[in-house]
Write an enzyme that holds these catalytic residues in place. Structure first.
Site, PDB file in Angstrom:
ATOM      1  N   CYS A  80      16.095  -1.718   1.878  1.00  0.00           N
ATOM      2  CA  CYS A  80      16.897  -1.068   2.919  1.00  0.00           C
ATOM      3  C   CYS A  80      17.457  -2.090   3.921  1.00  0.00           C
ATOM      4  O   CYS A  80      18.360  -2.836   3.563  1.00  0.00           O
ATOM      5  CB  CYS A  80      16.080   0.041   3.576  1.00  0.00           C
ATOM      6  SG  CYS A  80      17.114   1.303   4.330  1.00  0.00           S
ATOM      7  N   HIS A 179      13.041   2.838  -0.225  1.00  0.00           N
ATOM      8  CA  HIS A 179      11.742   2.361   0.290  1.00  0.00           C
ATOM      9  C   HIS A 179      10.623   2.657  -0.706  1.00  0.00           C
ATOM     10  O   HIS A 179       9.972   3.711  -0.590  1.00  0.00           O
ATOM     11  CB  HIS A 179      11.402   3.105   1.590  1.00  0.00           C
ATOM     12  CG  HIS A 179      12.219   2.722   2.770  1.00  0.00           C
ATOM     13  ND1 HIS A 179      11.784   1.827   3.717  1.00  0.00           N
ATOM     14  CD2 HIS A 179      13.443   3.116   3.166  1.00  0.00           C
ATOM     15  CE1 HIS A 179      12.690   1.685   4.655  1.00  0.00           C
ATOM     16  NE2 HIS A 179      13.720   2.457   4.349  1.00  0.00           N
ATOM     17  N   GLU A 181       7.750   1.469  -0.812  1.00  0.00           N
ATOM     18  CA  GLU A 181       6.409   1.314  -0.216  1.00  0.00           C
ATOM     19  C   GLU A 181       5.849   2.621   0.329  1.00  0.00           C
ATOM     20  O   GLU A 181       4.677   2.679   0.678  1.00  0.00           O
ATOM     21  CB  GLU A 181       6.439   0.232   0.879  1.00  0.00           C
ATOM     22  CG  GLU A 181       7.026   0.645   2.228  1.00  0.00           C
ATOM     23  CD  GLU A 181       8.553   0.700   2.264  1.00  0.00           C
ATOM     24  OE1 GLU A 181       9.197   0.500   1.217  1.00  0.00           O
ATOM     25  OE2 GLU A 181       9.091   0.974   3.358  1.00  0.00           O
TER      26      GLU A 181
END
Ligand code: GLN
Length: 201
Positions: A80, A179, A181
């Site tokens: 991002c 994202h 994560e």
């Protein structure tokens, strides 16, 4: 082989990236200082606000050292805002916004517009096995133009943004608009750790 992967710890999901990298067998450490950067084989740049991370990189005297490492071939993964920072060119940036560069692409900040400001979708990334990934986009950029040095490895596959480029690789540098994560699925980090291992020979 154990590789040491730094996570730029100025803003964003630092802990989550460290955890995902650790799950995938890397020695993961936060990086906030030049001597910490010197000790890593590779760097993850988390999401956040690219304009803020740009300013913080300068405030922490890290902008040039990171750029030098990238030019010397350090593997990097940007998610991002991290994608924006690793792009050679940015559209929709603020006045004076700079990027570290490294990937021959033009990205557009906050590209998806109000309707799909933040959204989730499943997509396939080249180099990621075992089926589609669940991708979470939060005020994300997309890649508007890809130069000859870079390779598209993922696109949005359905919905209003279908076809948009959201993952690119250039040698040992990987960038995604989304994202990984935040999902608990560590396959993108697995791919990056593999890239780091390959770069170590
Ligand atoms: N919109 C942010 C930027 O331009 C990126 C958002 C994110 O990293 N989740 O930097």
């Amino acid at each position: 082989m154990t590789v040491t992967v730094g996570v730029l710890a100025l803003q964003g999901d630092v802990r989550e990236h460290v955890a995902a990298l650790t799950t995938e067998g890397a020695h993961a450490v936060p990086v906030r200082r030049e001597r910490e950067l010197d000790a890593v084989d590779a760097l993850v740049i988390p999401g956040g606000e690219s304009t803020t991370i740009d300013k913080l990189l300068r405030a922490f005297d890290l902008f040039e050292p990171v750029q030098r490492r990238l030019r010397d071939g350090m593997p990097a993964y940007g998610s991002c805002a991290g994608m924006i920072l690793l792009a050679d060119r940015v559209l929709g940036g603020i006045e004076g916004q700079q990027t570290l560069g490294g990937v021959d692409v033009t990205v557009r900040r906050n590209a998806f517009g109000r309707q799909v400001d933040s959204f989730e979708t499943d997509l396939t990334i080249e180099g990621v096995d075992d089926g589609p990934l669940h991708a979470v986009f939060i005020r994300a950029p997309w890649v508007e133009e890809v130069g000859p040095a870079a390779e598209v490895v993922g696109r949005v596959e359905s919905g209003p943004a279908a076809g948009r480029i959201v993952a690119v690789r250039q040698g040992p540098v990987l960038v995604t608009s989304f994202h990984p994560e935040v999902t608990g699925d560590t396959r993108v980090h697995r791919l990056f750790v593999e890239i780091v291992r390959e770069s170590q020979g």
